[in-house]
Enzyme design. Structure first.
Site, PDB file in Angstrom:
ATOM      1  CD  GLU A  34       0.627 103.336  39.120  1.00 22.18           C
ATOM      2  OE1 GLU A  34       0.495 103.538  37.893  1.00 22.18           O
ATOM      3  OE2 GLU A  34      -0.323 103.141  39.867  1.00 22.18           O
TER       4      GLU A  34
ATOM      5  NE  ARG B  52       0.698 105.575  30.916  1.00 26.87           N
ATOM      6  CZ  ARG B  52       0.644 104.341  30.433  1.00 26.87           C
ATOM      7  NH1 ARG B  52       1.512 103.941  29.521  1.00 26.87           N
ATOM      8  NH2 ARG B  52      -0.287 103.512  30.839  1.00 26.87           N
TER       9      ARG B  52
ATOM     10  CG  ASN C  16      -3.251 107.148  39.291  1.00 25.15           C
ATOM     11  OD1 ASN C  16      -3.230 108.219  38.680  1.00 25.15           O
ATOM     12  ND2 ASN C  16      -2.559 106.099  38.889  1.00 25.15           N
TER      13      ASN C  16
ATOM     14  NE  ARG D 198       0.120 107.976  27.561  1.00 27.45           N
ATOM     15  CZ  ARG D 198      -0.377 106.750  27.377  1.00 27.45           C
ATOM     16  NH1 ARG D 198      -1.545 106.423  27.890  1.00 27.45           N
ATOM     17  NH2 ARG D 198       0.281 105.860  26.676  1.00 27.45           N
TER      18      ARG D 198
ATOM     19  CG  HIS E 218      -6.661  98.739  36.116  1.00 28.83           C
ATOM     20  ND1 HIS E 218      -5.727  99.595  35.589  1.00 28.83           N
ATOM     21  CD2 HIS E 218      -7.596  98.581  35.169  1.00 28.83           C
ATOM     22  CE1 HIS E 218      -6.082  99.908  34.362  1.00 28.83           C
ATOM     23  NE2 HIS E 218      -7.210  99.309  34.082  1.00 28.83           N
TER      24      HIS E 218
ATOM     25  CD  GLU F 256      -1.632  98.612  42.962  1.00 28.28           C
ATOM     26  OE1 GLU F 256      -0.778  99.208  43.638  1.00 28.28           O
ATOM     27  OE2 GLU F 256      -2.461  99.186  42.233  1.00 28.28           O
TER      28      GLU F 256
ATOM     29  CG  HIS G  27       2.289 105.252  35.194  1.00 28.00           C
ATOM     30  ND1 HIS G  27       1.548 104.326  34.506  1.00 28.00           N
ATOM     31  CD2 HIS G  27       3.578 105.009  34.835  1.00 28.00           C
ATOM     32  CE1 HIS G  27       2.348 103.561  33.781  1.00 28.00           C
ATOM     33  NE2 HIS G  27       3.578 103.966  33.951  1.00 28.00           N
TER      34      HIS G  27
ATOM     35  CB  THR H 249      -1.436  99.854  33.642  1.00 24.09           C
ATOM     36  OG1 THR H 249      -0.901 101.159  33.859  1.00 24.09           O
ATOM     37  CG2 THR H 249      -0.341  98.833  33.784  1.00 24.09           C
TER      38      THR H 249
ATOM     39  CG  HIS I  76      -7.271 110.137  34.957  1.00 26.54           C
ATOM     40  ND1 HIS I  76      -7.254 109.847  33.613  1.00 26.54           N
ATOM     41  CD2 HIS I  76      -7.189 108.949  35.587  1.00 26.54           C
ATOM     42  CE1 HIS I  76      -7.174 108.537  33.443  1.00 26.54           C
ATOM     43  NE2 HIS I  76      -7.135 107.964  34.624  1.00 26.54           N
TER      44      HIS I  76
HETATM   45  N1  PXP Z   1      -2.736 100.773  40.325  1.00 29.61           N
HETATM   46  C1  PXP Z   1      -1.880 100.701  39.283  1.00 29.61           C
HETATM   47  C2  PXP Z   1      -0.620  99.929  39.455  1.00 29.61           C
HETATM   48  C3  PXP Z   1      -2.181 101.363  38.068  1.00 29.61           C
HETATM   49  O1  PXP Z   1      -1.322 101.282  37.040  1.00 29.61           O
HETATM   50  C4  PXP Z   1      -3.368 102.117  37.980  1.00 29.61           C
HETATM   51  C5  PXP Z   1      -3.688 102.843  36.723  1.00 29.61           C
HETATM   52  O2  PXP Z   1      -3.834 101.970  35.703  1.00 29.61           O
HETATM   53  C6  PXP Z   1      -4.217 102.161  39.086  1.00 29.61           C
HETATM   54  C7  PXP Z   1      -3.878 101.475  40.249  1.00 29.61           C
HETATM   55  C8  PXP Z   1      -5.493 102.952  39.080  1.00 29.61           C
HETATM   56  O3  PXP Z   1      -6.393 102.465  38.159  1.00 29.61           O
HETATM   57  P1  PXP Z   1      -7.731 103.272  37.871  1.00 29.61           P
HETATM   58  O4  PXP Z   1      -7.320 104.607  37.311  1.00 29.61           O
HETATM   59  O5  PXP Z   1      -8.438 102.424  36.889  1.00 29.61           O
HETATM   60  O6  PXP Z   1      -8.458 103.414  39.174  1.00 29.61           O
END
Ligand code: PXP
Length: 239
Positions: A69, A45, A7, A49, A191, A150, A43, A100, A10
């Site tokens: 996402e 949003r 992901n 953001r 997550h 997931e 994602h 999330t 960030h």
């Molecule tokens: N999977 C989903 C569906 C998410 O929404 C997120 C971000 O919240 C992640 C994975 C990745 O989570 P993290 O950034 O905590 O590794």
């Protein structure tokens, strides 16, 4: 091989802090793929953001396997159908949340989720629902036509980070994984996953994909600092 999706939200947050295009997330995504990741998760949003519409468009155009996402609404469905990412994962979305916080409330949003899943399936976009690890949501995911689930691993990751007993949560995730597999649903996890959590979750054989963001990006800063600082020292000392 168990797949790893990264992901990059960030990275977009960091870029947006200056709004001058650095770090370039298309470049980052390409590098991440060349280092062995299997897909890139973003994602989009409602408040945009971090990831912007243009990011999605450029990432898909660059042929990177994108896991989008998104919230379960018609606006997002239209975007997904227009841009055609390879994968879509429906996630709950609250404006004020930092990240999330939990899985989808499938029961409450059954109709719209079913409509979106149907459309995406018809368009050959792999569908996934981000759910809390519980048997009922797995059953509902199957009923609504999703191809994957997931499992939200936020709870177990906090227990592990705080050195608390996580065995019950791990057993629950395992039970859910086996149940989902028995329904022919592909199981992903995501997550809050760090090295330690990944190690424990990997003991569950049915999880075929991990989607990880925050820890990988954070850890990459620490691991990358050496190289960048030395490069700068070389540059400023070349008289
Ligand atoms: N999977 C989903 C569906 C998410 O929404 C997120 C971000 O919240 C992640 C994975 C990745 O989570 P993290 O950034 O905590 O590794």
């Amino acid at each position: 091989m168990t797949r790893l999706g990264i992901n990059i939200d960030h990275i977009a947050t960091l870029r947006n802090a200056r709004n001058e295009g650095h770090p370039n997330i298309i470049e980052s995504a390409k590098k991440i793929m060349s280092y062995g990741a299997h897909s890139i998760t973003i994602h989009l949003r409602e408040d945009r953001r971090h990831i912007k519409d243009k990011d999605l468009s450029l990432l898909v155009k660059s042929k990177i396997p994108i896991n989008l996402e998104m919230a379960s609404n018609r606006k997002m469905l239209d975007i997904a159908l227009r841009r055609k990412p390879k994968f879509v994962c429906l996630v709950p979305e609250k404006r004020k949340e930092i990240t999330t916080e939990g899985g989808l409330n499938i029961k409450k949003n059954k109709k719209i989720i079913e409509t979106i899943i149907k459309k995406l399936n018809q368009n050959n976009i792999r569908t996934s629902l981000f759910i809390n690890p519980n048997m009922n949501d797995i059953k509902l995911s199957k009923l609504l036509g999703s191809k994957c689930v997931e499992l939200h691993t936020g709870k177990i990751s906090i227990l592990i980070k705080k050195n608390k007993n996580f065995k019950h949560e791990l057993a629950k995730i395992k039970k859910c994984t086996n149940y989902a597999k028995s329904l022919n649903l592909e199981v992903h996890a995501g997550h809050g996953i760090d090295y330690k959590t990944a190690k424990y979750l990997s003991s569950i054989k049915g999880i075929v994909e991990f989607n990880i963001g925050h820890f990988i990006i954070g850890e990459s800063i620490n691991d990358g600092l050496f190289k960048v600082i030395h490069k700068f020292k070389k540059i400023i000392n070349k008289k």
